[in-house]
Design an enzyme around this catalytic site. Sequence first.
Site, short mmCIF file in Angstrom:
data_model
loop_
_atom_site.label_atom_id
_atom_site.label_comp_id
_atom_site.label_asym_id
_atom_site.label_seq_id
_atom_site.Cartn_x
_atom_site.Cartn_y
_atom_site.Cartn_z
N HIS A 376 -3.73 -0.92 -2.90
CA HIS A 376 -3.91 0.46 -2.43
C HIS A 376 -4.26 0.47 -0.95
O HIS A 376 -4.97 -0.41 -0.46
CB HIS A 376 -5.00 1.16 -3.24
CG HIS A 376 -4.52 1.68 -4.55
ND1 HIS A 376 -4.16 2.99 -4.74
CD2 HIS A 376 -4.30 1.05 -5.73
CE1 HIS A 376 -3.76 3.15 -5.99
NE2 HIS A 376 -3.83 1.98 -6.62
N SER A 393 1.59 7.73 -1.88
CA SER A 393 0.30 7.69 -1.20
C SER A 393 0.25 8.67 -0.04
O SER A 393 -0.76 9.34 0.20
CB SER A 393 0.01 6.28 -0.71
OG SER A 393 -0.26 5.41 -1.79
N ALA A 395 1.90 11.50 0.29
CA ALA A 395 1.78 12.86 -0.22
C ALA A 395 0.37 13.14 -0.73
O ALA A 395 -0.18 14.22 -0.53
CB ALA A 395 2.80 13.09 -1.33
N GLN A 397 -2.51 11.65 0.23
CA GLN A 397 -3.47 11.77 1.32
C GLN A 397 -3.26 13.07 2.09
O GLN A 397 -4.22 13.73 2.51
CB GLN A 397 -3.35 10.55 2.25
CG GLN A 397 -3.78 9.25 1.58
CD GLN A 397 -4.18 8.17 2.57
OE1 GLN A 397 -4.57 8.47 3.70
NE2 GLN A 397 -4.10 6.92 2.13
N PHE A 428 -11.40 1.39 -0.51
CA PHE A 428 -11.96 2.51 -1.27
C PHE A 428 -10.82 3.29 -1.90
O PHE A 428 -9.86 3.69 -1.23
CB PHE A 428 -12.76 3.42 -0.33
CG PHE A 428 -13.34 4.63 -0.99
CD1 PHE A 428 -14.44 4.54 -1.83
CD2 PHE A 428 -12.78 5.89 -0.77
CE1 PHE A 428 -14.97 5.66 -2.44
CE2 PHE A 428 -13.31 7.02 -1.39
CZ PHE A 428 -14.40 6.91 -2.22
N ALA A 431 -8.83 9.29 -6.41
CA ALA A 431 -7.74 10.24 -6.65
C ALA A 431 -8.05 11.51 -5.86
O ALA A 431 -8.97 12.25 -6.19
CB ALA A 431 -7.61 10.55 -8.14
#
Length: 480
Positions: A376, A393, A395, A397, A428, A431
């Site tokens: 991630h 990812s 979209a 964020q 870190f 969701a």
Amino acid sequence: MTTPYPRDMRGYGRHTPDPRWPNPGGSGPARICVQFVVNYEEGGENAVIHGDKASEAFLSEIVGAAPWVGQRHMNMESIYEYGARAGFWRLHRLFTERSLPVTVYGVASALERSPEQVAAMQEAGWEIASHGLKWIDYRDHTADAERTDMDEALALHEAVTGERPLGWYTGRSSEHTLELAAERDFLYVSDAYADDLPYWQETRTKPILVLPYTLDTNDMRFATPQGFNTGEQFYTYLKDAFDALYEEGERGAAKMLNIGLHCRLVGRPGRSAALARFLDYVGSKPDVWVATRADIARHWRTAFPHRETIRPSRMERAVFTQMFGGVFEHSPFVAARAFDRGLGPAHDTAAGLSAALNVQFRRASREERLGVLKAHPDLAGRLALASGLTAESAAEQASAGLDQLTPDELARFTDLNARYTARFGFPFIIAVRGLSKADILAAFEARIENDAETEFRTAAAQVERIARLRLDAILGSEPA
């Protein structure tokens, strides 16, 4: 497990559709649909004189009867004859006097031997569905042998009644029955007991509409161990089933009540009286739709036509891993292992597939799960700044505004990212859907104080949450 699991253990799940049953004369949809089946099997049962190897041993007054191989069982034959000679006419009067519709499951060879009864069915406007060529057990038949009998049953049924049957029910079916029925254009098939509502089932050839039948609200239990001993038991059970479903209908979850009848069983005087009481009880209630199975099938096809959907359990492995391999960030092994474990219809929803993927993620080694966490990206990190995130990812964020940070916010995220990664060895993970920048920063600062094991578990849970949100986007989310 290398092949898809064929059984659908989910069905409609916790949110059953509102069937919006027709309610002639009522002010709104009916609260319950009630459907009566009269099985006409007399003359189509196992018998040496019918070319079978042994006599019938099922559903008669002789509980626990054994087949007589190579011999006529005169008592058994006469019990079945009672159904045709007396029981049928008693049931015919009960329903025609009350103008209640009926579906007949007619064994083709039995119908051929009972022209007067067939004429009475047709005069009453009863639907005559097919109950096969003979009322025998098909579990040991080959698919070709069963197909041959099915074709002959349809040809004979049409010759006897003048019409091709709209519905099919073998009864003593095989693993091939539904697939063979799907080869023909039936309005519905009923060789299943899996629900209180009709449902569409996929087969190799085409989707078929299944109207589930019943073995509990069925007079066959007069002829089985621990079944009904008296008409009062039969009446009470039918009434309880009706009342339970009627109450569900009042709460907006209307269902269908099937009731199975046999001329030689409930057609006996001491049992028919209980059936008469139940018919009158149904008639005393408002907002009840009593229908034939063909009526129900037509309504369902109009209200709930079959629609093509993405079905992960029916995909080839390469297609499945391509579509779902990125749900766990840069970790396609999770999807591959879920596929290899075996998927079924229960995994064709976001919730179901999420559960299957989570199982494989949780069963992965500690090193593998750590690898998933490390895959991630940092929140608002260098990959985001360099437009190097995956589409998912990026979209995610952006939905939280992490692509539009002030210089102070960016400095704060950069500092937290560095401290967190140095402390735990992975970025870190949270969701972010539905969260604000302030929410994310607050969680960031709280979790950075966790011990290593707690934060590993927390991060893994967030990975699963992110995966579920991605599945929702692909397959569609469902109401909670």
